[in-house]
Structures are given as structure tokens and as C-alpha cells.
Design a protein around this motif. Structure first.
Motif, mmCIF file in Angstrom:
data_model
loop_
_atom_site.group_PDB
_atom_site.id
_atom_site.type_symbol
_atom_site.label_atom_id
_atom_site.label_comp_id
_atom_site.label_asym_id
_atom_site.label_seq_id
_atom_site.Cartn_x
_atom_site.Cartn_y
_atom_site.Cartn_z
ATOM 1 N N SER A 172 32.609 -23.296 46.900
ATOM 2 C CA SER A 172 34.032 -22.959 46.762
ATOM 3 C C SER A 172 34.855 -24.195 46.410
ATOM 4 C CB SER A 172 34.548 -22.310 48.045
ATOM 5 O OG SER A 172 34.377 -23.178 49.155
ATOM 6 N N LEU A 205 35.187 -19.030 49.841
ATOM 7 C CA LEU A 205 34.080 -19.366 50.734
ATOM 8 C C LEU A 205 33.509 -18.100 51.379
ATOM 9 C CD1 LEU A 205 34.069 -22.261 53.328
ATOM 10 C CD2 LEU A 205 33.244 -20.011 53.956
ATOM 11 N N ALA A 232 39.361 -20.778 51.081
ATOM 12 C CA ALA A 232 38.845 -20.061 52.249
ATOM 13 C C ALA A 232 38.345 -18.672 51.866
ATOM 14 C CB ALA A 232 39.931 -19.958 53.318
ATOM 15 N N LEU A 252 30.745 -23.303 51.301
ATOM 16 C CA LEU A 252 31.832 -24.273 51.364
ATOM 17 C C LEU A 252 31.754 -25.239 50.183
ATOM 18 C CD1 LEU A 252 34.215 -25.651 52.749
ATOM 19 C CD2 LEU A 252 32.562 -26.911 54.168
ATOM 20 N N HIS A 309 27.058 -20.167 54.873
ATOM 21 C CA HIS A 309 28.426 -20.654 54.996
ATOM 22 C C HIS A 309 28.529 -22.124 54.573
ATOM 23 C CE1 HIS A 309 28.251 -17.226 57.837
ATOM 24 N NE2 HIS A 309 29.467 -16.994 57.405
#
Length: 580
Positions: free
Chosen positions: A252, A141, A138, A249, A245
């Protein structure tokens, strides 16, 4: 080997870190020899640049509306643009100054004896590597997404200057670049341009087809999608996301998976940067006293664990997990623990928000107001009324200061060095004075240099917080004393008590507020309430208003759409809608 402190930190995610420099199989040389070694200096410069860079970025990303400003206006009528205010931030309290060292010590000692019991820490390394990789997704990201947004703002800014120095404003909806005056107002009668790329990037849109492609790419990168997830009676969430975003994702996840499979030092550093970045966004001292006590508590903890126990060095050298940044060159390796970044970095980020609060305090105006004051008579204890002319505090409207780096770069003059005095409101707001932030960054730099010097001189373990804590705290105190703002720094808090509206104050002969009389409600000021009552009333009123708005929305949805049970959707804005 020379080493600093290391610990897998508290439940709050703080890592009190490690700084080490090893010289491989070479014969140890003198301190002077190390200083003269270009390879060693290059490693330490990388280490220093990485630490200060992530603190700089994380501090700016953690900016939010200060309590000395009114909420920003929404782009849509009747709605408040408070998405930034809803972002969760865990404020540290006084008890954390006691609990953090205790929890950190428990984890450190537990890891030490677990390593001794296992003999071979390979299994423990694998388990912790999996855990740290999963938990850092998280944060990673967020770091990747913000990095992509920063790159987008550089390639596709909203404002930029032409070669002649005139200002340009990009309108995605109209697909036009208008000529503006210094304040960002469109100049009438001047033909708009069609190339959205600034400076040297403009040559890439050499044809009409290339220009159309640039506009499409800009729309893809700058527009927001709205993702909704709803389960009746269980969960309801709504958020705005960008293309960055979605890509972040995937990146990451890929970073975590590849690192778990290969244990790459580069990917380990990326996970470390991500955890530092996420920690700086999520954790913050509530005020200067709490921040100071937390740092001082960890200061003594760090010294004790490094100088008087074997726990720190053993855990630091045996665990191969992303709780540190590692830089290698030839046979030399330089390591920096994440705690040496996050612990002082939290207070540095708080200092930047202090700068923003002081900036908006200077914008507060006072309006003369005729009002009725309710106060309690000292002799009888009865509440009495009286009419008087006082001054009402009027705060300036907040303008979002984040995400303006690309615009700020391209609106400068020759070689990005010249600053223009007049700028559009949204850009001028981001250029606020930052004395406390820069002072604390300088203190951190001095502390790191002192740490490295001690590593060279003594060639043995040195707790970094021994030098970083005095550097950061000392720089803030000295700056406040020099500027005569010790009172302001001491009173600034993020507990919500300063976030008030319609407050009536008493002014001195210089027009400065010297006393708060009370909150104005329907032309009446009730001075019989204490601050806790005002704070409670404010919180209840705000919560009630938010709940009423949600209930109203739900009733409207039920009336128009029936009774939703489960919903997962991703809605894109209409074509041509600008989301800058």
C-alpha cells in the motif's frame, strides 16, 4: 462527453461519483453506433464488473455477528472471541440525511471556485493527489491484506475434497490431512495424508522436501502474530496480524508513492478501490429508514448538481485525483465516480447483514420457564408480583461466516458445481440464504444499465444516482413484499437495541413470539422498565464487565511484571499452533 455526478464527499468520506465516457477526437456517432462498438462495450463491462465486484467483496467483509445470535465461542477457555464485534463501524443517523448533501455541496462549490481562481488546477491536483494517496493507505492495506488472505484460503484451505469426493481436514499442528465424514469429524482407523495442497496444487508437493516446504509456507501464511503497543497513561492497543498484513502495508505504501510520482491510471484505480472498500467496511446505515433517507437525499442532490449547476461537470473534468475509476482503450475513456459505488453499496452491505440476521432469527428457540413477573397495577399504580410460566428466548451461537471462500470452493463436487448437503458446521454457517443481498445487487445492475443507456441515448450528463437509488431501494422493497417480511426489514437495526439476552416473550398458537414481556434476571421479569432502561442497563453491564476484566488483567500484570511504562512488541504463536 457524457457525464454523471461527481463530488469529493462529506467528512464521513462519501464520494458522490462521476460516470463519463469520452470519445477522444473521433466524430461523435449515434447511440446505435456506440452500442455496436465492441471497444465501448468492453470498457463499460470493465466498469460494471469493477463496481459490482468491490461492492460484493466489501459487503461480505463487513459481515459481523447479528443481534439475533449469541457471541461466538472463544478458542481459549474463559474468553469470548469478540474481536470481530470490536471492529469500529460508523452507523449513519437521521441527521446525516441532511448533513451529507450540505457538506458535499459545500466541498463541491468550494472546489469549483478554487479551480476558477487558480486558472491552472495543476497545484490543486498535486495537493489533492498527495492528500488522497495518504488517506487511502489504510483502506488499501485492508484491501490488499484481505485479498492475500483470500488467495491463501484457496491455496491452503482447511477442508477440501479428494478425487473420490471424500472430505479432508488439514491439521497444521500435527502436519497431517485427516479423512473426515460429511460433518468434518475425523474417521478413525484411516491413515492420514501428508500433502496439505488440494486438487491440482497437490502435484507441487511431489517430494518429502516439497511437502515440508508446503507445511512451512502454510504456517507462515495462516498463523497470527500479536502486536502490542502500550504507553503508560496515554495509549494501550493490542491486535492480531498475519503475514498478509505486513506485506499489504509495504504494498500500500509503494502504491501510494508510485502513484503520487507517476499519476498512473491503474494505480489511481487501485487507490479508488481501496477507498471504496474501506468506506463499505466503516460506514453503514443504522436501519432501513435511515439508509433510505440518506440515499434519497443524495438522489435529489445529484440531480440538482448535474442538471442545474456547472459545478459538477467542471470539478469532474478538471481534477485528476483518485475519486473515480478510469478505464481506457484506444481513444476512448470510461470513468465511474466512487460515490456511485459507495452510496448504494452501503445499503447493499446492510442488506447482506439483514439476511444474516433473519437467518439467525429462524434459529431462535423458546424454552418454557417458571418465573416471577413484576408489573404495575393499572388502577393503584403499585408494583405487584405474580408467578407464571412463560417462554425464554434462546439464541443460537454465532459461527463466523467470513474467510470460508477457499474451503467453500474446494468442498464442492465436480468442476466446483456440485453442492453437498452435509458440511462441517463452520462451512454450513457461511452458506446462509441471501435473498435481499442478491435482490439489491440485481437492482444495482439494472440501475447501472439504465445509466449507460441514458448516456448513449442523450449523449449528455446523467446523474447515476437517479437510476441507482430507485434500483436498489425498489429491489429491497419488492423482495420484502413478495416474501412477506416488510415488518422484519423495517424493524432490523444495528443500534444495539436488538442485541439482548434472557428475554421472556409471549407466543401465539403457532409458537411464534408476538410480544416481549421483559428481561429475565434471577428468575424475575420486571415489566415496569421501558426499553430505554433495558438498553441502558445492558450497555452499562457490558461496559462494567469489560472494565472489570481490564482492571483485573492490569492488576495481574502489575503483580507479576511490575509497572510497565512503554511497550512495543510482536509476539508469534508457538510452533505448530494452528490459527485457521
Amino acid at each position: 462527453m457524457a457525464a454523471n455526478s461527481t463530488v469529493l464527499g462529506s467528512a464521513a468520506g462519501i464520494l458522490v461519483g462521476l460516470n463519463a465516457t469520452s470519445n477522444g477526437t473521433e466524430t461523435p456517432s449515434t447511440a446505435l453506433g456506440f452500442v455496436r462498438s465492441l471497444g465501448f462495450m468492453a470498457l463499460e463491462l470493465k466498469l460494471l464488473a469493477g463496481a459490482m465486484g468491490i461492492i460484493y467483496l466489501g459487503s461480505h467483509a463487513a459481515l459481523r455477528r447479528p443481534p439475533s445470535a449469541l457471541p461466538a465461542k472463544s478458542k481459549k477457555p474463559g474468553q469470548r472471541d469478540d474481536a470481530d464485534e470490536r471492529r469500529f463501524s460508523q452507523g449513519l443517523e437521521l441527521t446525516d440525511a441532511i448533513m451529507l448533501p450540505l457538506v458535499a455541496a459545500a466541498v463541491l462549490i468550494g472546489l469549483y471556485y478554487l479551480i476558477q481562481w487558480l486558472k491552472d488546477p495543476a497545484v490543486l491536483n498535486k495537493i489533492l493527489r498527495w492528500y488522497m494517496s495518504t488517506m487511502s493507505i489504510a483502506s488499501l492495506l485492508t484491501l490488499y491484506a484481505h485479498g492475500m488472505e483470500l488467495g491463501t484460503s484457496v491455496v491452503f484451505p482447511r477442508f477440501f475434497r479428494a478425487r473420490d469426493g471424500s472430505l479432508r481436514k488439514v491439521d497444521q499442528k500435527a502436519r497431517a490431512v485427516a479423512v473426515c465424514d460429511g460433518a468434518g469429524n475425523t474417521v478413525e482407523g484411516v491413515a492420514a495424508e501428508a500433502n496439505p495442497l488440494p486438487g491440482p496444487f497437490a502435484v507441487l508437493a511431489y517430494s518429502e522436501r516439497a511437502k515440508n516446504a508446503a507445511w512451512e509456507l502454510r504456517r507462515l501464511l495462516t498463523r497470527h502474530w500479536v502486536i502490542k503497543f502500550f504507553v503508560h497513561g496515554v495509549f494501550e492497543e493490542k491486535a492480531k496480524i498475519k503475514f498478509a498484513h505486513m506485506m499489504a502495508l509495504l504494498l500500500s505504501l509503494a502504491t501510494a508513492l508510485v502513484y503520487f510520482s507517476t499519476s498512473s491510471p491503474f494505480l489511481s484505480n487501485m487507490l479508488g478501490y481501496g477507498m471504496c472498500y474501506g468506506s463499505l467496511l466503516m460506514l453503514s446505515p443504522t436501519d432501513f429508514l435511515i439508509g433510505s433517507l440518506v440515499l434519497i437525499a443524495l438522489f435529489f442532490y445529484d440531480i440538482y448538481m448535474v442538471f442545474f449547476t456547472p459545478y459538477m461537470l467542471t470539478v469532474a473534468t478538471k481534477l485528476d485525483v483518485p475519486i473515480k475509476l478510469t478505464f481506457e482503450a484506444a481513444s476512448r475513456k470510461s470513468i465511474l465516480g466512487l460515490g456511485d459505488i459507495v452510496v448504494p453499496g452501503m445499503l447493499i452491505g446492510w442488506a447482506l447483514r439483514l439476511d444474516l440476521w433473519i437467518h439467525y432469527v429462524g434459529k431462535v428457540k423458546y424454552e418454557s420457564t417458571d418465573l416471577t413477573i413484576l408489573e404495575r397495577d393499572g388502577a393503584s399504580g403499585q408494583v405487584v408480583k405474580r408467578s407464571e410460566t412463560k417462554h425464554k428466548e434462546v439464541k443460537a451461537r454465532y459461527v463466523n461466516v467470513k474467510g470460508k471462500w477457499g474451503d467453500g470452493l474446494w468442498t464442492r463436487g465436480t468442476l466446483f458445481l456440485t453442492r453437498y448437503r452435509q458440511l462441517p458446521v463452520e462451512l454450513a454457517a457461511a452458506d446462509f440464504p441471501k435473498p435481499y443481498f442478491y435482490a439489491s445487487m440485481a437492482g444495482y445492475l439494472l440501475g447501472m444499465m439504465a445509466t449507460l443507456a441514458m448516456l448513449l441515448v442523450f449523449d449528455q450528463g446523467q446523474p447515476a444516482l437517479l437510476y441507482l437509488v430507485p434500483g436498489v431501494l425498489g429491489s429491497l422493497v419488492v423482495t420484502a413484499l413478495v416474501r412477506g417480511e416488510m415488518k422484519q426489514m423495517w424493524m432490523y437495526t444495528e443500534d444495539g437495541s436488538l442485541d439482548t439476552v434472557d428475554v421472556v416473550v409471549e407466543l401465539d398458537g403457532h409458537g411464534k413470539a408476538i410480544k416481549t414481556i421483559g428481561k429475565l434476571e434471577n428468575g424475575v421479569v420486571d415489566t415496569t422498565k421501558d426499553k430505554d432502561d433495558d438498553k441502558k442497563d445492558y450497555a452499562e453491564t457490558k461496559a462494567g464487565a469489560d472494565e472489570s476484566a481490564q482492571d483485573s488483567t492490569k492488576r495481574g500484570d502489575k503483580a507479576n511484571k511490575g509497572h510497565p511504562v512503554f511497550l512495543l512488541s510482536l509476539d508469534a504463536p508457538t510452533d505448530g499452533e494452528e490459527d485457521d
